[in-house]
Write an enzyme that holds these catalytic residues in place. Structure first.
Site, PDB file in Angstrom:
ATOM      1  N   HIS A 130      40.987  30.908  47.059  1.00 22.34           N
ATOM      2  CA  HIS A 130      41.854  32.038  46.708  1.00 22.34           C
ATOM      3  C   HIS A 130      40.993  33.125  46.069  1.00 22.34           C
ATOM      4  O   HIS A 130      40.974  33.315  44.861  1.00 22.34           O
ATOM      5  CB  HIS A 130      42.941  31.568  45.741  1.00 22.34           C
ATOM      6  CG  HIS A 130      44.028  32.566  45.527  1.00 22.34           C
ATOM      7  ND1 HIS A 130      45.349  32.220  45.468  1.00 22.34           N
ATOM      8  CD2 HIS A 130      44.013  33.908  45.376  1.00 22.34           C
ATOM      9  CE1 HIS A 130      46.082  33.299  45.283  1.00 22.34           C
ATOM     10  NE2 HIS A 130      45.289  34.334  45.204  1.00 22.34           N
ATOM     11  N   GLU A 165      53.101  43.712  33.263  1.00 24.36           N
ATOM     12  CA  GLU A 165      52.512  44.004  34.557  1.00 24.36           C
ATOM     13  C   GLU A 165      53.378  45.046  35.252  1.00 24.36           C
ATOM     14  O   GLU A 165      54.612  44.942  35.252  1.00 24.36           O
ATOM     15  CB  GLU A 165      52.425  42.751  35.429  1.00 24.36           C
ATOM     16  CG  GLU A 165      51.835  43.024  36.807  1.00 24.36           C
ATOM     17  CD  GLU A 165      51.763  41.777  37.671  1.00 24.36           C
ATOM     18  OE1 GLU A 165      50.736  41.573  38.334  1.00 24.36           O
ATOM     19  OE2 GLU A 165      52.740  41.002  37.686  1.00 24.36           O
ATOM     20  N   GLU A 179      48.694  47.340  41.116  1.00 20.70           N
ATOM     21  CA  GLU A 179      49.080  46.396  40.064  1.00 20.70           C
ATOM     22  C   GLU A 179      48.225  46.693  38.840  1.00 20.70           C
ATOM     23  O   GLU A 179      46.996  46.762  38.943  1.00 20.70           O
ATOM     24  CB  GLU A 179      48.872  44.953  40.529  1.00 20.70           C
ATOM     25  CG  GLU A 179      49.691  44.583  41.741  1.00 20.70           C
ATOM     26  CD  GLU A 179      49.434  43.161  42.213  1.00 20.70           C
ATOM     27  OE1 GLU A 179      50.064  42.759  43.204  1.00 20.70           O
ATOM     28  OE2 GLU A 179      48.606  42.460  41.597  1.00 20.70           O
ATOM     29  N   ARG A 191      47.534  45.542  34.808  1.00 23.63           N
ATOM     30  CA  ARG A 191      47.711  44.607  33.693  1.00 23.63           C
ATOM     31  C   ARG A 191      46.736  44.976  32.583  1.00 23.63           C
ATOM     32  O   ARG A 191      45.773  45.712  32.814  1.00 23.63           O
ATOM     33  CB  ARG A 191      47.456  43.172  34.168  1.00 23.63           C
ATOM     34  CG  ARG A 191      48.486  42.656  35.152  1.00 23.63           C
ATOM     35  CD  ARG A 191      48.064  41.360  35.814  1.00 23.63           C
ATOM     36  NE  ARG A 191      46.984  41.577  36.774  1.00 23.63           N
ATOM     37  CZ  ARG A 191      46.339  40.608  37.397  1.00 23.63           C
ATOM     38  NH1 ARG A 191      46.635  39.352  37.141  1.00 23.63           N
ATOM     39  NH2 ARG A 191      45.389  40.885  38.260  1.00 23.63           N
TER      40      ARG A 191
END
Length: 562
Positions: free
Chosen positions: A91, A278, A423, A425
């Site tokens: 991953h 997030e 995204e 964060r």
């Protein structure tokens, strides 16, 4: 399974992206005489990374039962001119395991997930082998009443992979919050108290354990795949209950407003209230999906209790309309991108309602894990911006404005390089005192290593940009944004490092192809502000010293960490 409930990976295959198939295509035993004298059984295994842009169809693979067996195959590899690549779940976007198209005729993948998975939980630490998945590790910790402050969103990743690239979640202290003993606001690499690696002792490979105060530990804490770590001991804290509230009612322009006009719905204001946040925003839409996690020992009246992870089921399946849009995009009709993006956000809003997950409450893993193997495989470029907490709104506002400016410029030319979300964060840095070890060293290659010359820089804003692999003009767009990010966040304001697991060093030919970035820019960024002899070059020297034959390397790492 009918067409209204296709998995996202199944959709891409149906849409004509035949290479995008996550499950390895085959596994067959290798002939016994393939590698004379090799200590373990061998088989051939197909391998693909997360975005499925890196594909190896016929790699020799083995699965050691013990760390001692890893030592034996390392010594065989050194004597026979082979390389070993420790493989977890794959991953990862970057070519840290193996580059696409690499000659693997003298490379052996070492699957850690089959046997190197033991775990032992203490009162304030956990000792685990590196092939264990985060799903399994977190479940074991939860049973013992322990956990982490923040974790990555997917659980089908190995502990070894997480620590190799200083993986992270999203957490800084909320206003009035005190850090819980045994936890860190930095990356998970900062939790390491000791580790055992396969290292060269001058005449052979052997196992060696390093403590957190050892100088050599600085290089191993985030080694980028340039070492083989078999076991780690991490500090852990008492498990906590988190409430996760999803917001999709705030205008994106309010979230990313300029600091001078930022109000209560600004990114920084929302973050201050919970500390764990997030933002997922699809281009060409007006509202983002905002997740706000807050400490909540008792269940709020309006929250839905969840006792298992991966609760946003709508994020892992697609309907026929989504299928049609993606099929058009992957076949070259990118003009449908704005419609596709608005559909995606509409599905988020309706999905949160129909599943009752707009306000959930439970143990950390059950509220923080949400990315599954069936989630759409996009490629993401990722960067870590270190700055002061007081600058967070400025960082996100400037990024949003630049991103929008560029996607609109491309749109004016009939081009839509971005069809996935951004995204964002925020975490703390890898502060040594948070490791639970007096005199702890910092990870030299961590994206969130503190800068001694800028003690006011206490947070990292993670900026990720996603799109379907192969989308026309995506590499040109990524390169423009990367060059701007490195030039904008500078001086006394901020600094930038790569998010190692994502795409970076981009040219129009693709990610990880910018030679200047790979050989100079990143080295300079990692060295900046550190004491002489305690930066990128020092880490490289340490890793080379413990593996002088480069058994644990590949052609990509030979360029990045020569």
């Amino acid at each position: 399974m009918d067409s209204s409930h296709l998995s996202r990976r199944g959709l891409l295959a149906a849409a004509g992206a035949a290479a995008l198939t996550w499950v390895p295509a085959f596994r067959i035993p290798a002939r016994a005489d393939t590698l004379p004298g090799f200590p373990l059984p061998l088989y051939r295994q197909a391998y693909q990374n997360w975005s499925e842009e890196i594909t190896i169809e016929n790699a020799l693979t083995c699965a050691p039962n013990t760390p001692a067996e890893v030592v034996s195959i390392a010594n065989w590899a050194q004597q026979n001119g082979y390389r070993l690549r420790p493989k977890g779940m794959g991953h990862n976007w970057s070519p840290i395991l193996v580059p696409n198209g690499a000659d693997v005729s003298k490379v052996i993948l070492v699957d850690t997930t089959q046997h190197l998975t033991s775990v032992s939980v203490g009162s304030s630490t956990v000792t685990a082998q590196t092939g264990i998945t985060m799903d399994a590790l977190l479940a074991k910790l939860e049973t013992a009443g322990l956990g982490f402050a923040a974790i990555p969103a997917p659980g089908d990743i190995t502990l070894g992979g997480v620590l190799a690239i200083n993986a992270h979640g999203s957490a800084i202290p909320a206003q009035g919050e005190s850090r819980l003993a045994g936890t860190s606001y930095g990356s998970l690499s900062n939790l390491i108290q000791s580790l055992t690696a396969v290292v060269w002792n001058g005449s052979a490979f052997t196992l060696k354990t390093f403590g957190r105060t050892d100088s050599a530990m600085k290089a191993f804490l985030a080694h980028l795949g340039r070492a083989f770590v078999t076991e780690v001991t991490l500090e852990v804290g008492v498990n906590q209950r988190l409430r996760c509230q999803s917001r999709y009612d705030i205008q994106v322009t309010d979230v990313f407003a300029a600091p001078s006009s930022a109000g209560s719905n600004s990114f920084a204001s929302l973050l201050n209230g919970c500390g764990r946040m997030e933002v997922i925003w699809f281009p060409f839409t007006t509202v983002p999906w905002i997740k706000l996690w807050s400490l909540s020992p008792s269940k709020p009246v309006l929250s839905k209790q969840v006792d298992s992870p991966y609760n946003y089921t709508f994020a892992n399946f697609i309907n026929q309309q989504q299928s049609d849009y993606i099929k058009q995009i992957v076949n070259g009709d990118v003009s449908v991108t704005p419609s596709f993006e608005n559909l995606e956000m509409a599905i988020v809003g309706s999905g949160l309602i129909t599943t009752g997950t707009w306000d959930i409450w439970g143990w950390t893993k059950n509220t923080l894990l949400y990315v599954q193997p069936t989630t759409l495989r996009i490629v993401e470029a990722g960067y870590a911006v270190l700055t002061a907490r007081s600058n967070i709104q400025r960082v996100v506002s400037e990024f949003y404005n630049r991103y929008v400016s560029r996607i609109n410029a491309y749109r004016a030319q009939g081009q839509y390089p971005m069809n996935g979300p951004i995204e964002i964060r925020v975490t703390g840095l890898d502060q040594p005192p948070e490791s639970g070890v007096s005199g702890a060293v910092t990870p030299q290659l961590s994206s969130v290593r503190p800068r001694p010359d800028h003690p006011e820089w206490d947070v990292c804003v993670w900026l990720d940009m996603g799109t379907i692999p192969g989308t026309p003009q995506c590499n040109a767009f990524y390169r423009e944004m990367e060059q701007w990010i490195f030039s904008n966040y500078t001086g006394s304001y901020a600094t930038v490092r790569p998010e190692w697991s994502k795409a970076w060093a981009v040219t129009t030919s693709g990610a990880w192809t910018d030679t200047t970035m790979l050989t100079s820019t990143i080295r300079t960024a990692v060295n900046a502000g550190q004491a002489a002899g305690d930066g990128f070059d020092a880490a490289r020297t340490t890793l080379n010293g413990y593996d002088p034959y480069r058994v644990f390397s590949n052609t990509f790492l030979d360029t990045l960490l020569p």
